[in-house]
Design a protein around this motif. Sequence first.
Motif, PDB file in Angstrom:
ATOM      1  N   VAL A  70      23.544  -6.179  54.483  1.00 42.00           N
ATOM      2  CA  VAL A  70      24.511  -7.077  53.858  1.00 42.00           C
ATOM      3  C   VAL A  70      24.253  -7.038  52.354  1.00 42.00           C
ATOM      4  O   VAL A  70      23.137  -7.352  51.903  1.00 42.00           O
ATOM      5  CB  VAL A  70      24.375  -8.519  54.381  1.00 42.00           C
ATOM      6  CG1 VAL A  70      25.346  -9.444  53.639  1.00 42.00           C
ATOM      7  CG2 VAL A  70      24.633  -8.577  55.880  1.00 42.00           C
ATOM      8  N   VAL A  81      38.991 -13.808  58.548  1.00 39.47           N
ATOM      9  CA  VAL A  81      37.670 -13.195  58.707  1.00 39.47           C
ATOM     10  C   VAL A  81      37.561 -12.554  60.090  1.00 39.47           C
ATOM     11  O   VAL A  81      37.024 -11.443  60.238  1.00 39.47           O
ATOM     12  CB  VAL A  81      36.561 -14.248  58.496  1.00 39.47           C
ATOM     13  CG1 VAL A  81      35.196 -13.667  58.857  1.00 39.47           C
ATOM     14  CG2 VAL A  81      36.560 -14.736  57.057  1.00 39.47           C
ATOM     15  N   PHE A 117      36.511  -8.761  61.315  1.00 35.39           N
ATOM     16  CA  PHE A 117      35.504  -8.513  62.351  1.00 35.39           C
ATOM     17  C   PHE A 117      36.081  -7.684  63.497  1.00 35.39           C
ATOM     18  O   PHE A 117      35.435  -6.766  64.015  1.00 35.39           O
ATOM     19  CB  PHE A 117      34.974  -9.839  62.893  1.00 35.39           C
ATOM     20  CG  PHE A 117      34.083 -10.589  61.931  1.00 35.39           C
ATOM     21  CD1 PHE A 117      33.689 -10.017  60.725  1.00 35.39           C
ATOM     22  CD2 PHE A 117      33.623 -11.872  62.227  1.00 35.39           C
ATOM     23  CE1 PHE A 117      32.857 -10.698  59.842  1.00 35.39           C
ATOM     24  CE2 PHE A 117      32.796 -12.559  61.362  1.00 35.39           C
ATOM     25  CZ  PHE A 117      32.424 -11.961  60.160  1.00 35.39           C
ATOM     26  N   LEU A 154      34.129  -9.037  52.677  1.00 34.74           N
ATOM     27  CA  LEU A 154      34.552 -10.431  52.793  1.00 34.74           C
ATOM     28  C   LEU A 154      34.493 -11.085  51.417  1.00 34.74           C
ATOM     29  O   LEU A 154      33.442 -11.111  50.774  1.00 34.74           O
ATOM     30  CB  LEU A 154      33.626 -11.190  53.763  1.00 34.74           C
ATOM     31  CG  LEU A 154      33.461 -10.575  55.165  1.00 34.74           C
ATOM     32  CD1 LEU A 154      32.461 -11.399  55.984  1.00 34.74           C
ATOM     33  CD2 LEU A 154      34.795 -10.491  55.879  1.00 34.74           C
ATOM     34  N   TRP A 189      27.504 -17.218  58.621  1.00 28.12           N
ATOM     35  CA  TRP A 189      26.503 -16.261  58.130  1.00 28.12           C
ATOM     36  C   TRP A 189      25.756 -15.612  59.306  1.00 28.12           C
ATOM     37  O   TRP A 189      25.397 -14.443  59.233  1.00 28.12           O
ATOM     38  CB  TRP A 189      25.505 -16.955  57.217  1.00 28.12           C
ATOM     39  CG  TRP A 189      26.046 -17.517  55.931  1.00 28.12           C
ATOM     40  CD1 TRP A 189      25.572 -18.590  55.253  1.00 28.12           C
ATOM     41  CD2 TRP A 189      27.136 -17.011  55.133  1.00 28.12           C
ATOM     42  NE1 TRP A 189      26.278 -18.817  54.098  1.00 28.12           N
ATOM     43  CE2 TRP A 189      27.251 -17.843  53.998  1.00 28.12           C
ATOM     44  CE3 TRP A 189      28.028 -15.954  55.272  1.00 28.12           C
ATOM     45  CZ2 TRP A 189      28.212 -17.661  53.012  1.00 28.12           C
ATOM     46  CZ3 TRP A 189      28.998 -15.760  54.296  1.00 28.12           C
ATOM     47  CH2 TRP A 189      29.086 -16.602  53.188  1.00 28.12           C
ATOM     48  N   VAL A 193      27.956 -12.827  60.463  1.00 32.58           N
ATOM     49  CA  VAL A 193      27.886 -11.711  59.514  1.00 32.58           C
ATOM     50  C   VAL A 193      26.598 -10.925  59.720  1.00 32.58           C
ATOM     51  O   VAL A 193      26.599  -9.685  59.766  1.00 32.58           O
ATOM     52  CB  VAL A 193      27.984 -12.241  58.065  1.00 32.58           C
ATOM     53  CG1 VAL A 193      27.665 -11.129  57.063  1.00 32.58           C
ATOM     54  CG2 VAL A 193      29.379 -12.799  57.792  1.00 32.58           C
ATOM     55  N   VAL A 203      28.149  -4.340  55.373  1.00 35.67           N
ATOM     56  CA  VAL A 203      28.814  -5.591  55.024  1.00 35.67           C
ATOM     57  C   VAL A 203      28.694  -5.829  53.522  1.00 35.67           C
ATOM     58  O   VAL A 203      27.598  -5.818  52.963  1.00 35.67           O
ATOM     59  CB  VAL A 203      28.208  -6.787  55.791  1.00 35.67           C
ATOM     60  CG1 VAL A 203      28.930  -8.085  55.399  1.00 35.67           C
ATOM     61  CG2 VAL A 203      28.317  -6.559  57.297  1.00 35.67           C
ATOM     62  N   LEU A 247      29.734  -8.670  50.663  1.00 36.87           N
ATOM     63  CA  LEU A 247      30.027 -10.099  50.685  1.00 36.87           C
ATOM     64  C   LEU A 247      30.105 -10.631  49.262  1.00 36.87           C
ATOM     65  O   LEU A 247      29.225 -10.374  48.440  1.00 36.87           O
ATOM     66  CB  LEU A 247      28.930 -10.832  51.464  1.00 36.87           C
ATOM     67  CG  LEU A 247      29.011 -12.352  51.574  1.00 36.87           C
ATOM     68  CD1 LEU A 247      30.275 -12.771  52.309  1.00 36.87           C
ATOM     69  CD2 LEU A 247      27.761 -12.888  52.285  1.00 36.87           C
TER      70      LEU A 247
END
Length: 567
Positions: free
Chosen positions: A380, A489, A493, A506, A522, A525, A535, A537
Amino acid sequence: MEEDDREDPARASVKPVDPRLLRYASASRGFFVAIALIALAQTAVIVAFAWLLTSAITSAIDGMPPAGLAPALGWLAAVIAARALLLWAREAVASRAAARVQTQLREALIAAVGTLGPEWLAGRSSAALAITAGRGLDALEAYFGRYLPQLVQTVVATPLILAVMWWQDWISGLTVLLTLPLIPIFMVLIGLATRAVQQRQWRTLQHLASRFSDTVQGLSTLKVFGRQHRAAASVARVTDEYRRETMRVLRVSFLSGFALEFLASISVAIVAVSIGFRLIDGALTLAVGLFVLLLAPEAYLPLRQVGVQFHAAAEGVAATDDVFDVLDAARASAGSATGHSVLPAPRVSEGGALVVRDLRVHRGEGMLPPVAFSAAPGTVTLIEGPSGAGKSSVFAALRGAATFDGGTEYAGADVRTLPASSWLAWAGQQPGLLAGSIAANVALGDPAPDAGLVRRALDLACADSLDPALELGVQGAGLSGGQAQRVAVARAFYRYLRGGAAVIALDEPSSALDLDTEARLWQGVRALADDGAVVLLISHRPSARAVADAVVRLAVRQAQGPGMVRA
């Protein structure tokens, strides 16, 4: 959005047929061939009708019995029936061609908007584009059904009828030849005035559509600040302006119609007076004089009708100008593209890292500071920074909504060569929901939605309390702001879970969530990253650092270049 009242001379010029119509609408090519053949047949029928009627009248004057007139009257009836049949054929051909051209131009317009991309669309009014693609192209019915057939009829019929008149009586032919140019001259002058007022009317209509759309979308905010009455007054003002522009168009149309009819009537009267004097002194026979006199109005009629039908078709012409401008822009964009050819995206199962090297996003006339980071599968990457630092611009560049310099690669391929929809799952700050069920919004773009994965995506996005079958209104009406955000969101996904993308981006996904829901988000995620997703963010929330493997810090000032901090 205020419109400039100044007219572009190039746009205000009168062009009988825009050559771009033949380029962008292939159906129009066959239409012109068919209409030309019908016009040729109509011209032959007009000449035959005038000749048969002249023969019947002169024979009756000469004392021919009714039985002798029967063949001529029979042929005359057949010619009348043929003329009616040709008129029906012209209407049918024009109607079908208009429908096909409307479809082709709408499809080309949608494809052009896709080619130009979100960055171009962001600088345009979507309401104005909708008016152009809807009502504007619908107005092509008058353009194809009335104006273009009459224009072709003029090109074909007028020279042939003039040639027949000259062959029978050169004086009448010369009179028509000398007076005929007066109608095109006045048509051009009137057409310039008509085009100018029609363009203003069309721009006012687009302005009205944009203003109304903006007012409806911001009505809640306007009511909170007590400004809804001023917004309504603004819409009323633009509506009244559109009414005045419409009346101005009608006024010019009526005046131009009168001027063209007056010129044609005077010209036919000159021919009639000349024929009358020569019949009296015996220089012209009755058969020739009557035949030429019957053809004289037909020589002026096509040109006169072109001027009349131009007004009916002016709205469609104005709309096609806008469509052609968009298509030209898309064509220029495709022709001047400096990137590589678009390649298929790597299969999601292959994985791959996202590497960003000195990414500089264009913003207006300038460029944002360079950004550099690397995001591997299973991680992430959090992008932080104050408002205006360019965090959302980085995502816009990745999804093809902003131009940029520098190198950005996914799985070893330049992202500019990859269709973003096949490798990137994105949820922006605006949910962008559509009318339909929640399930349809989550599985957007999937031809065969998986109900189980829809439910799992909703669970990971903390939207498990929502019924996937719940029907939403326009722009997701029926959900709160936080619920709409979670559905958006979940859509990102789902795209990853379905195997349609390996990178999840995102943008502020928890801005409308409470702390408990945010903590659950979270966790979702983190679970997807642990599953192998890349990912990205963007978040202002300090709690986002808890799930981040790397933090990219952006600064507003260029002197403070972006840095990368390991979490």
